[in-house]
Design an enzyme around this catalytic site. Structure first.
Site, PDB file in Angstrom:
ATOM      1  N   HIS A  72       0.840  -1.201   0.000  1.00  0.00           N
ATOM      2  CA  HIS A  72       0.000   0.000   0.000  1.00  0.00           C
ATOM      3  C   HIS A  72       0.867   1.241   0.000  1.00  0.00           C
ATOM      4  CE1 HIS A  72      -3.368   2.655   0.791  1.00  0.00           C
ATOM      5  NE2 HIS A  72      -2.674   3.198   1.771  1.00  0.00           N
ATOM      6  N   SER A  73       0.560   2.191  -0.890  1.00  0.00           N
ATOM      7  CA  SER A  73       1.257   3.472  -0.994  1.00  0.00           C
ATOM      8  C   SER A  73       2.754   3.229  -1.233  1.00  0.00           C
ATOM      9  CB  SER A  73       0.979   4.319   0.253  1.00  0.00           C
ATOM     10  OG  SER A  73       1.272   5.674   0.024  1.00  0.00           O
ATOM     11  N   MET A  74       3.635   3.643  -0.332  1.00  0.00           N
ATOM     12  CA  MET A  74       5.050   3.330  -0.514  1.00  0.00           C
ATOM     13  C   MET A  74       5.257   1.828  -0.727  1.00  0.00           C
ATOM     14  SD  MET A  74       8.069   3.468   2.320  1.00  0.00           S
ATOM     15  CE  MET A  74       9.561   2.512   2.098  1.00  0.00           C
ATOM     16  N   ALA A 112       3.399  -0.186  -2.249  1.00  0.00           N
ATOM     17  CA  ALA A 112       3.084  -0.556  -3.630  1.00  0.00           C
ATOM     18  C   ALA A 112       4.299  -0.359  -4.529  1.00  0.00           C
ATOM     19  CB  ALA A 112       1.907   0.281  -4.128  1.00  0.00           C
ATOM     20  N   SER A 131      -1.460  -0.920  -4.253  1.00  0.00           N
ATOM     21  CA  SER A 131      -2.538  -0.103  -3.711  1.00  0.00           C
ATOM     22  C   SER A 131      -2.120   1.354  -3.558  1.00  0.00           C
ATOM     23  CB  SER A 131      -2.953  -0.673  -2.339  1.00  0.00           C
ATOM     24  OG  SER A 131      -3.842   0.185  -1.662  1.00  0.00           O
TER      25      SER A 131
END
Length: 235
Positions: free
Chosen positions: A79-81, A83, A107
């Site tokens: 998720h975020s970083m 990803a 994500s």
């Protein structure tokens, strides 16, 4: 490690986050899927290790950490970083000819070939940096207001943002593994159109799923997100 599981899901955290972000997934996903949250340097029980500012080096470290557990089919979620890190891990695995994930779930992050709409923040003064973190709405207000705690967390947060903001993918080829991309409908950081642009990064199956919520929709829409991961991996 869970003996009866037929698959592993390695989960990589967002900037400043630790493995505990996925602690409920271990019991909520499915008994056939062994959830393996990855702990990065600079957080929780690894707080005494400096966080990486080079995302490629961090991806290499993650591979070294996980490669002994590729004896079962596995998937990646970030998720975020996390990803961007999952993407770079997948790239390096492909280049090494290592066993590839059965699917990589990415994500809430803009694909690396798209220019960012946002200016870098990792170098900002503390107050300005914290204002930007606050806008993401992923850190509890009580934590943000706790000055001593934030001073403790700041070096890792800055390192994580630097790793993402200075990452350059260079020349790339589409991954051979399938990609599923997730996002929040009300995420002001990354749009559905930007998430759809990940499609060029796979030569295999591509899926895009959007959920109600902001950049941290994975907390508020957790049940729906886990249901999709479960269905995707187990059919």
């Amino acid at each position: 490690m869970t003996i009866n599981a037929t698959m592993r899901l390695f989960c990589l955290p967002f900037a400043g986050g630790g493995a505990s972000a996925y602690r409920t997934w271990t019991t909520e996903l499915a008994p056939q899927i062994e959830v393996c949250p990855v702990q990065l340097p600079g957080r929780e029980e690894r707080f005494n290790e400096p966080a990486h500012t080079d995302l490629r080096a961090l991806a290499s470290m993650v591979i070294t950490q996980l490669q002994a557990y590729f004896d079962k089919p596995y998937a990646l979620f970030g998720h975020s970083m996390g990803a961007l890190l999952s993407y770079e891990v997948s790239r390096q695995l492909e280049a090494q000819g290592a066993p590839m994930p059965v699917r990589t779930f990415l994500s809430a992050y803009v694909p690396p070939h798209r220019p960012s709409r946002w200016s870098p923040i990792h170098h900002l003064p503390d107050d300005a940096f914290l204002d930007e973190i606050r806008q993401l709405d992923g850190t509890p207000a009580a934590v943000l207001q706790h000055q001593e705690l934030m001073q403790f967390l700041m070096p890792t947060l800055r390192a994580d943002f630097e790793a993402c903001e200075t990452y350059e993918s260079g020349q790339w080829s589409p991954l051979s593994c399938p990609l599923t991309i997730y996002g929040g409908i009300d995420d002001g950081e990354v749009s559905e159109e930007e998430l759809a642009a990940w499609q060029v990064h796979t030569s295999s199956d591509f899926r895009l799923r959007m959920y109600a919520g902001n950049h941290f929709y994975l907390h508020t829409a957790r049940e729906a997100l886990l249901a999709d991961i479960r269905h995707t991996l187990l059919g």
